[in-house]
Design an enzyme around this catalytic site. Sequence first.
Site, PDB file in Angstrom:
ATOM      1  N   ARG A  49       0.866  -1.186   0.000  1.00 42.93           N
ATOM      2  CA  ARG A  49       0.000   0.000   0.000  1.00 42.93           C
ATOM      3  C   ARG A  49       0.896   1.227   0.000  1.00 42.93           C
ATOM      4  O   ARG A  49       1.411   1.632   1.030  1.00 42.93           O
ATOM      5  CB  ARG A  49      -0.923   0.003   1.221  1.00 42.93           C
ATOM      6  CG  ARG A  49      -1.884   1.185   1.297  1.00 42.93           C
ATOM      7  CD  ARG A  49      -2.688   1.116   2.589  1.00 42.93           C
ATOM      8  NE  ARG A  49      -3.705   2.158   2.664  1.00 42.93           N
ATOM      9  CZ  ARG A  49      -3.503   3.371   3.160  1.00 42.93           C
ATOM     10  NH1 ARG A  49      -2.300   3.721   3.610  1.00 42.93           N
ATOM     11  NH2 ARG A  49      -4.492   4.246   3.210  1.00 42.93           N
ATOM     12  N   SER A 118     -12.936  -3.181  -0.126  1.00 42.19           N
ATOM     13  CA  SER A 118     -13.256  -2.475   1.108  1.00 42.19           C
ATOM     14  C   SER A 118     -14.758  -2.299   1.199  1.00 42.19           C
ATOM     15  O   SER A 118     -15.382  -1.754   0.281  1.00 42.19           O
ATOM     16  CB  SER A 118     -12.579  -1.105   1.134  1.00 42.19           C
ATOM     17  OG  SER A 118     -11.181  -1.230   1.186  1.00 42.19           O
ATOM     18  N   LYS A 148      -6.086   5.828  10.153  1.00 42.83           N
ATOM     19  CA  LYS A 148      -7.236   6.563   9.629  1.00 42.83           C
ATOM     20  C   LYS A 148      -8.168   6.921  10.794  1.00 42.83           C
ATOM     21  O   LYS A 148      -9.203   6.281  11.002  1.00 42.83           O
ATOM     22  CB  LYS A 148      -7.982   5.720   8.592  1.00 42.83           C
ATOM     23  CG  LYS A 148      -7.198   5.444   7.321  1.00 42.83           C
ATOM     24  CD  LYS A 148      -8.043   4.687   6.306  1.00 42.83           C
ATOM     25  CE  LYS A 148      -7.308   4.464   5.014  1.00 42.83           C
ATOM     26  NZ  LYS A 148      -8.163   3.750   4.005  1.00 42.83           N
TER      27      LYS A 148
END
Length: 235
Positions: A49, A118, A148
């Site tokens: 990522r 997701s 997050k």
Amino acid sequence: MSTPDTPDAAMASPMRGLYGITPEWDDTAQLVAAVEAAARGGLRAVQLRRKLATPAKRLEQARALRAACGRLGVVLIINDDWRLALDAGADGVHLGRDDGDIAQARQAGGPALLIGASCYNEPERARAALAAGADHVAFGAVFDSPTKPAAVRAPLSCLADAHRLRLPGASRPTRPAIVAIGGITPANAGQAVAAGADALAVITALFGASDIEAAARAFARAWTADPAGNSSSKA
């Protein structure tokens, strides 16, 4: 350890166990070494990522991880970009809300490409993703996430509810793999597994640990311990 599954709804996906997600490191050798350490501790899959890297750096790291994961027996997933996944020979891709079309990725990658989606806290999004060709679905944040902090919270009940989902077109009832993400640590990992998670996606508590191998071992115990931390002989 018991799960919400019924016997005729086996999970065929290899997406189970500790699922590391890479931090924003430009040092490819450091990244590979960290994945190797995590694999020694029980890492089963890793997702590259890199939101801030150049396309050239992402390809470099994807290819380096492909070689390492092949040696280690670790599943390699690429975040966001199914074209990069195919170029690098990765095992799969993970697509978020704005990361591309699942059906297009399935058509391009064929049946062998693992596709994760997701789903936040939305079972209907999971159903749509599976209908489009995904084979594993991620819910979260299941706990407060340092990566997050503004992420929507998905209650652990989402994981149990997701066990009722089925992959379309299978010759027998087969469910997708269920991934939990968001704020997962060795201390709370057992709660997510007991709630129904097949895989635990972790960034900070794994790759930010002073001893990555030890952190991976601590996470791996979530599949052999009850939520209170008591060891068990059941897997």
